[in-house]
Design an enzyme around this catalytic site. Structure first.
Site, PDB file in Angstrom:
ATOM      1  NE  ARG A  52      -3.840   0.260   2.210  1.00 52.64           N
ATOM      2  CZ  ARG A  52      -4.625   0.686   3.200  1.00 52.64           C
ATOM      3  NH1 ARG A  52      -4.684  -0.004   4.339  1.00 52.64           N
ATOM      4  NH2 ARG A  52      -5.352   1.770   3.061  1.00 52.64           N
ATOM      5  CB  CYS A  82      -1.846   3.329   9.567  1.00 53.78           C
ATOM      6  SG  CYS A  82      -3.237   3.744  10.651  1.00 53.78           S
TER       7      CYS A  82
END
Length: 279
Positions: free
Chosen positions: A177, A235
């Site tokens: 990611r 995150c």
């Protein structure tokens, strides 16, 4: 300040005259059935807390998928969980504490100092052969805890951008990611320019416990933590970043949480995104 409690320590505490409140914060991306899993089997006396509705405010483009709840709302919930003034709190999930760390962070940010994560999470309790109970227990007697704010540092999108340039900004998401190869939930793929990849899963040993402090310190020093005047973490939505902050504290570093994280950053078209392995 102590970050973790071992299974044996929790067992002894629960049998003592001053047992802690145990919070079961089971949650996983794509699995909305944490309460069902809790009902199937949980540590005796543990109180279930729901990440989406109790550990976060409603989502928004500006606040991200899991904004921080307001102080008054969090205090009301903490009292419903049965937390009393000065009482110890032990939090866990069933995923290496990567979700439970949000509850740990919120209560620590709210000024509580006796809050720890059950090292190894629920799997460590099971592996020790300790008992579980099923069903939904009665609501605990209400607590009287008084919460504040400012116990742990926070930053916003502008602060995160500044940290990426003048300090150290860690991206706690999975490496793919960070590189922008996949993006399962947020508006855009990539990472904040200048952020350094530091996947949360690398904080843990194979058994789901935190790595020893010296190993964590080496891990973060290799990311630049020793030279950084200030450290920030983000995150996807500010949940697993709290786990990174717990690991950093074990290693001897303080870090600020960017609660909106990539879910808020990527929803703002004026914020740049970078793909690839480099900051």
């Amino acid at each position: 300040m102590t970050v973790t409690t071992t299974v044996s320590e929790l067992r002894d505490l629960l049998a003592s005259g001053a047992p802690p409140v145990v919070l079961d914060a089971r949650w996983a991306l794509g699995d909305p059935h944490g309460r069902d899993h809790y009902a199937e089997g949980h540590i005796p006396g543990a109180v279930y807390v729901d990440l989406d509705t109790e550990l976060a405010a409603p989502p928004s483009p500006e606040g991200g998928r899991h904004p921080l709840p307001g102080l008054a709302e969090l205090q009301d919930m903490a009292r419903r969980w049965g937390i009393r003034r000065g009482q110890q709190v032990v939090v866990h999930d069933d995923l290496g504490n990567t979700a439970a760390a949000r509850a740990w962070w919120l209560l620590r940010h709210a000024g509580l100092t006796r809050v720890t994560l059950l090292d190894g999470a629920l799997d460590a309790w099971r592996s020790a052969g300790l008992p579980l109970e099923s069903g939904i227990p009665a609501t605990p007697p209400p607590g009287d805890v008084v919460l504040g704010s400012g116990g742990l540092p926070v930053t916003d999108a502008d602060g995160a951008a500044e940290l990426a340039g003048s300090g150290l900004l860690l991206d706690a998401r999975a490496a793919e990611r960070y590189r922008g190869e996949v993006e399962p939930v947020d508006p855009r793929a990539g990472h904040i320019p200048g952020a350094v990849s530091a996947p949360t899963g690398e904080n843990l040993a194979p058994d789901g416990t935190f790595l020893p402090a010296e190993e964590l310190r080496k891990r973060f020093e290799e990311k630049g933590a020793a030279q950084a005047a200030r450290i920030g973490v983000y995150c996807g939505s500010g949940v697993t970043a709290a786990h990174q902050i717990a690991a950093l504290e074990i290693a001897g570093f303080e870090a600020a949480l960017f609660p909106g994280s990539w879910s808020a950053w990527s929803a703002d078209p004026t914020r740049p995104a970078v793909k690839g392995i480099h900051p």
